[in-house]
Design a protein around this motif. Structure first.
Motif, PDB file in Angstrom:
ATOM      1  N   UNK A  21       8.044  33.945 -60.598  1.00  0.00           N
ATOM      2  CA  UNK A  21       7.399  34.055 -59.286  1.00  0.00           C
ATOM      3  C   UNK A  21       6.597  32.822 -58.892  1.00  0.00           C
ATOM      4  N   UNK A  22       6.103  32.074 -59.815  1.00  0.00           N
ATOM      5  CA  UNK A  22       5.279  30.898 -59.510  1.00  0.00           C
ATOM      6  C   UNK A  22       6.189  29.706 -59.215  1.00  0.00           C
ATOM      7  N   UNK A  23       5.989  29.106 -58.054  1.00  0.00           N
ATOM      8  CA  UNK A  23       6.786  27.960 -57.630  1.00  0.00           C
ATOM      9  C   UNK A  23       5.861  26.838 -57.159  1.00  0.00           C
ATOM     10  N   UNK A  24       6.135  25.636 -57.625  1.00  0.00           N
ATOM     11  CA  UNK A  24       5.394  24.443 -57.201  1.00  0.00           C
ATOM     12  C   UNK A  24       6.341  23.533 -56.411  1.00  0.00           C
ATOM     13  N   UNK A  25       5.978  23.302 -55.164  1.00  0.00           N
ATOM     14  CA  UNK A  25       6.826  22.499 -54.271  1.00  0.00           C
ATOM     15  C   UNK A  25       6.235  21.092 -54.177  1.00  0.00           C
ATOM     16  N   UNK A  26       7.010  20.031 -54.465  1.00  0.00           N
ATOM     17  CA  UNK A  26       6.476  18.660 -54.366  1.00  0.00           C
ATOM     18  C   UNK A  26       6.271  18.243 -52.917  1.00  0.00           C
ATOM     19  N   UNK A  27       5.420  17.220 -52.740  1.00  0.00           N
ATOM     20  CA  UNK A  27       5.145  16.700 -51.398  1.00  0.00           C
ATOM     21  C   UNK A  27       6.419  16.122 -50.773  1.00  0.00           C
ATOM     22  N   UNK A  28       6.600  16.403 -49.487  1.00  0.00           N
ATOM     23  CA  UNK A  28       7.767  15.899 -48.791  1.00  0.00           C
ATOM     24  C   UNK A  28       8.980  16.797 -48.913  1.00  0.00           C
ATOM     25  N   UNK A  29       8.820  17.975 -49.454  1.00  0.00           N
ATOM     26  CA  UNK A  29       9.936  18.913 -49.621  1.00  0.00           C
ATOM     27  C   UNK A  29       9.530  20.305 -49.149  1.00  0.00           C
ATOM     28  N   UNK A  30      10.524  21.123 -48.907  1.00  0.00           N
ATOM     29  CA  UNK A  30      10.325  22.544 -48.628  1.00  0.00           C
ATOM     30  C   UNK A  30      11.424  23.334 -49.338  1.00  0.00           C
ATOM     31  N   UNK A  31      11.040  24.546 -49.782  1.00  0.00           N
ATOM     32  CA  UNK A  31      12.017  25.433 -50.405  1.00  0.00           C
ATOM     33  C   UNK A  31      12.215  26.633 -49.495  1.00  0.00           C
ATOM     34  N   UNK A  32      13.483  27.012 -49.319  1.00  0.00           N
ATOM     35  CA  UNK A  32      13.759  28.241 -48.567  1.00  0.00           C
ATOM     36  C   UNK A  32      13.779  29.422 -49.542  1.00  0.00           C
ATOM     37  N   UNK A  33      13.263  30.564 -49.066  1.00  0.00           N
ATOM     38  CA  UNK A  33      13.180  31.773 -49.888  1.00  0.00           C
ATOM     39  C   UNK A  33      14.125  32.827 -49.309  1.00  0.00           C
ATOM     40  N   UNK A  34      14.940  33.443 -50.196  1.00  0.00           N
ATOM     41  CA  UNK A  34      15.882  34.478 -49.778  1.00  0.00           C
ATOM     42  C   UNK A  34      15.552  35.782 -50.515  1.00  0.00           C
ATOM     43  N   UNK A  35      15.615  36.844 -49.765  1.00  0.00           N
ATOM     44  CA  UNK A  35      15.400  38.175 -50.343  1.00  0.00           C
ATOM     45  C   UNK A  35      16.714  38.938 -50.222  1.00  0.00           C
ATOM     46  N   UNK A  36      17.326  39.177 -51.362  1.00  0.00           N
ATOM     47  CA  UNK A  36      18.639  39.804 -51.420  1.00  0.00           C
ATOM     48  C   UNK A  36      19.644  39.051 -50.541  1.00  0.00           C
ATOM     49  N   UNK A  37      19.558  37.708 -50.594  1.00  0.00           N
ATOM     50  CA  UNK A  37      20.508  36.859 -49.879  1.00  0.00           C
ATOM     51  C   UNK A  37      20.158  36.559 -48.433  1.00  0.00           C
ATOM     52  N   UNK A  38      19.037  37.115 -47.929  1.00  0.00           N
ATOM     53  CA  UNK A  38      18.641  36.872 -46.539  1.00  0.00           C
ATOM     54  C   UNK A  38      17.394  35.986 -46.524  1.00  0.00           C
ATOM     55  N   UNK A  39      17.416  34.991 -45.611  1.00  0.00           N
ATOM     56  CA  UNK A  39      16.274  34.069 -45.494  1.00  0.00           C
ATOM     57  C   UNK A  39      15.039  34.825 -45.015  1.00  0.00           C
ATOM     58  N   UNK A  40      13.906  34.551 -45.664  1.00  0.00           N
ATOM     59  CA  UNK A  40      12.659  35.199 -45.272  1.00  0.00           C
ATOM     60  C   UNK A  40      11.582  34.180 -44.880  1.00  0.00           C
ATOM     61  N   UNK A  41      11.451  33.090 -45.637  1.00  0.00           N
ATOM     62  CA  UNK A  41      10.396  32.114 -45.348  1.00  0.00           C
ATOM     63  C   UNK A  41      10.703  30.799 -46.044  1.00  0.00           C
ATOM     64  N   UNK A  42       9.857  29.807 -45.753  1.00  0.00           N
ATOM     65  CA  UNK A  42       9.970  28.491 -46.403  1.00  0.00           C
ATOM     66  C   UNK A  42       8.678  28.205 -47.136  1.00  0.00           C
ATOM     67  N   UNK A  43       8.787  27.677 -48.332  1.00  0.00           N
ATOM     68  CA  UNK A  43       7.632  27.339 -49.135  1.00  0.00           C
ATOM     69  C   UNK A  43       7.194  25.899 -48.833  1.00  0.00           C
ATOM     70  N   UNK A  44       5.895  25.732 -48.538  1.00  0.00           N
ATOM     71  CA  UNK A  44       5.331  24.417 -48.229  1.00  0.00           C
ATOM     72  C   UNK A  44       4.957  23.689 -49.517  1.00  0.00           C
ATOM     73  N   UNK A  45       4.682  22.378 -49.442  1.00  0.00           N
ATOM     74  CA  UNK A  45       4.280  21.637 -50.651  1.00  0.00           C
ATOM     75  C   UNK A  45       3.023  22.242 -51.285  1.00  0.00           C
ATOM     76  N   UNK A  46       3.028  22.331 -52.619  1.00  0.00           N
ATOM     77  CA  UNK A  46       1.907  22.896 -53.357  1.00  0.00           C
ATOM     78  C   UNK A  46       2.351  24.109 -54.163  1.00  0.00           C
TER      79      UNK A  46
END
Length: 302
Positions: A21-46
């Motif tokens: 569950x813990x995710x660290x996003x580097x500066x200058x990047x974003x991670x997309x989050x999927x719940x059961x294959x559907x996009x829900x949100x994007x993770x910001x740096x940090x």
């Protein structure tokens, strides 16, 4: 004993879930989050937290400005000249979800879009316009591509045409044309120089003639004035001598004779063809004439 294993197993599962569950996003990047294959949100740096097992990271998106190299391609201009075009595109993803879920293979799609619009824009122009209006070409292609990539969450910042290479025979013809044009300009400048020099020379000669005429005019005026004054002096002398003759002074007659005698001798001496002159010369008469002139001068002074 069994209870201890169960506790250790539960702790291990908790640690594993925390790790998931813990995710660290580097500066200058974003991670997309999927719940059961559907996009829900994007993770910001940090540091970020997602629900383990239920939510997963869909894609890791680079949000920094990137460079996309456009392959070389041949374009036929409006005047049927085939040229090779090389370009480069600068873009930045501003919406990670759209960049991942609105288009498949973003870089390939942008590459083809830029190449197509390069052919469209440059194909509607003459070769001379391609070579001389590169800034306008860049701006026009940029506007079209940026508008087309808006639904993909992409901001196109710059599109630069690196090289426009005509065929070798066309380059040689252009070089000859440029050489002929430069020779033409040089001949025109040389002719203009000769023309200007001739004009200045003519103006100088004209000015010199005017000044010479002015000088001659002034000299003639002064000469006439001198002759007038000389005539006035001779007239005054003649009047004076005439008055002396009227009073019976014989020295006045001697004055006139002596003056003419001396003038005649002066003219004979000035003649170029006179080498030696033999003439009777009575010195006493000349001296007597000079004495008569002196007597007249004393009379005038008294």
């Amino acid at each position: 004993m069994d209870a201890g294993y169960i506790v250790l197993g539960i702790l291990g599962v908790i640690v594993f879930l925390v790790f998931l569950g813990a995710k660290t996003v580097p500066q200058g990047h974003e991670y997309t989050v999927e719940r059961f294959g559907k996009y829900t949100k994007s993770l910001r740096p940090g540091f970020n937290w997602i629900t383990p097992v239920i939510e997963t990271v869909g894609a890791k998106v680079n949000m920094m400005e990137q460079v996309l190299d456009i392959p070389e391609q041949q374009v036929i201009s409006q005047d049927n000249a085939t040229v090779t075009i090389d370009a480069v595109c600068f873009y930045q993803i501003v919406n990670s979800a759209q960049a991942i879920y609105e288009v498949n293979d973003l870089e390939r799609a942008m590459q083809n879009l830029v190449m197509t619009n390069i052919r469209t824009v440059l194909g509607s122009m003459d070769l001379d316009e391609m070579l001389s209006k590169r800034d306008q070409i860049n701006a026009r292609i940029l506007g079209i591509v940026d508008e087309a990539t808006n639904p993909w969450g992409v901001k196109v910042t710059r599109i630069e045409i690196k090289d426009i290479l005509p065929p070798k025979d066309l380059v040689d013809a252009m070089a000859q044309q440029m050489k002929a044009e430069r020779l033409k300009r040089a001949n025109i400048l040389e002719a203009e120089g000769f023309k200007q020099a001739a004009i200045l020379k003519a103006e100088g000669e004209k000015e010199a003639e005017i000044r010479q005429a002015e000088g001659e005019r002034q000299a003639a005026f002064l000469e006439a004035e001198a002759r007038e004054r000389q005539a006035q002096a001779e007239a005054a002398a003649t009047n004076m001598v005439s008055e002396a003759i009227a009073k019976g002074d014989i020295q006045a007659v001697n004055y006139f004779i002596s003056q003419k005698y001396i003038d005649a001798l002066t003219e004979i001496g000035k003649a170029e063809n006179s080498k030696l002159v033999m003439m009777p010369l009575e010195a006493g008469s000349v001296i007597g004439s000079i004495a008569g002139i002196a007597e007249i001068a004393k009379a005038v002074k008294s």
